[in-house]
Scaffold this motif. Structure first.
Motif, short mmCIF file in Angstrom:
data_model
loop_
_atom_site.label_atom_id
_atom_site.label_comp_id
_atom_site.label_asym_id
_atom_site.label_seq_id
_atom_site.Cartn_x
_atom_site.Cartn_y
_atom_site.Cartn_z
N GLY A 1 0.82 -1.79 -0.75
CA GLY A 1 0.08 0.23 0.14
C GLY A 1 0.47 1.20 0.15
O GLY A 1 0.26 2.08 -0.37
N SER B 1 -3.54 10.79 1.55
CA SER B 1 -3.94 10.48 1.86
C SER B 1 -3.41 7.90 1.40
O SER B 1 -2.85 8.12 0.19
N ARG C 1 -3.56 4.52 2.37
CA ARG C 1 -3.98 3.56 3.06
C ARG C 1 -2.95 1.84 3.45
O ARG C 1 -2.77 1.20 2.13
N SER D 1 -2.01 -2.33 3.76
CA SER D 1 -2.45 -3.08 4.29
C SER D 1 -1.22 -4.37 5.02
O SER D 1 0.13 -4.32 4.50
N PHE E 1 -3.56 9.34 11.77
CA PHE E 1 -3.70 8.05 10.63
C PHE E 1 -4.30 6.68 11.78
O PHE E 1 -4.86 7.43 12.57
N SER F 1 -6.52 -0.53 11.60
CA SER F 1 -7.68 -0.95 12.57
C SER F 1 -7.28 -2.82 11.67
O SER F 1 -6.01 -3.04 11.39
N TYR G 1 -4.56 -2.60 9.39
CA TYR G 1 -4.18 -1.35 7.96
C TYR G 1 -4.04 -0.48 9.22
O TYR G 1 -3.94 -0.23 10.45
N GLN H 1 -4.53 3.63 8.15
CA GLN H 1 -4.78 4.19 7.41
C GLN H 1 -4.51 5.96 7.86
O GLN H 1 -4.63 6.37 8.81
N ASN I 1 -3.23 9.87 7.02
CA ASN I 1 -4.37 10.39 5.70
C ASN I 1 -3.73 12.65 6.85
O ASN I 1 -2.51 12.15 7.73
#
Length: 126
Positions: free
Chosen positions: A7, A16, A18, A20, A67, A70, A79, A81, A83
């Motif tokens: 990712g 952004s 994400r 993985s 961030f 999850s 994950y 994420q 931003n």
């Protein structure tokens, strides 16, 4: 346990991504999972972690709410994420897992993580 991170990429500041991290060889559902990063010339540092069983999360101060970590236990995947990325976020990002569950006092300890993914490069341009 094998961990496969993906990712990463090149993104402009403010953008952004994400990340993985897919696990194989063992279920991650009862474990803690962490993300670390290493910038050129710097030591590897803690970014975030999650306890897969109860979703308790921990973040480094520099994340500043940008961030979010999850997990999807069904996919054995965690994950990150990210931003509002900043050039200072440029680094190789690694996912990692210890042999069990870490508590709040130890989730940031790099040496307690036994299994590491290969890393994925994140580059943020200004």
């Amino acid at each position: 346990v094998q961990l496969q991170a993906s990712g990463g990429g090149l993104v402009q500041a403010g953008g952004s991504l994400r990340l993985s991290c897919a696990g194989s060889g063992r279920s991650l559902s009862g474990s803690t999972m962490g993300w670390f990063r290493q910038a050129p010339g710097k030591e590897r540092e803690f970014v975030a972690s999650i306890k897969m069983i109860d979703l308790i999360t921990y973040y480094a101060d520099f994340v500043k709410g940008r961030f979010a970590i999850s997990r999807d236990n069904a996919k054995n995947t965690v994950y990150l994420q990210m931003n509002k990325l900043e050039p200072e976020d440029t680094a190789v990002y690694y996912c990692a897992a210890p042999t069990g569950v870490l508590d709040s006092g130890s989730v940031r300890e790099l040496g307690l993580y036994k299994y590491w993914g290969q890393g994925t490069q994140v580059t943020v341009s200004s």
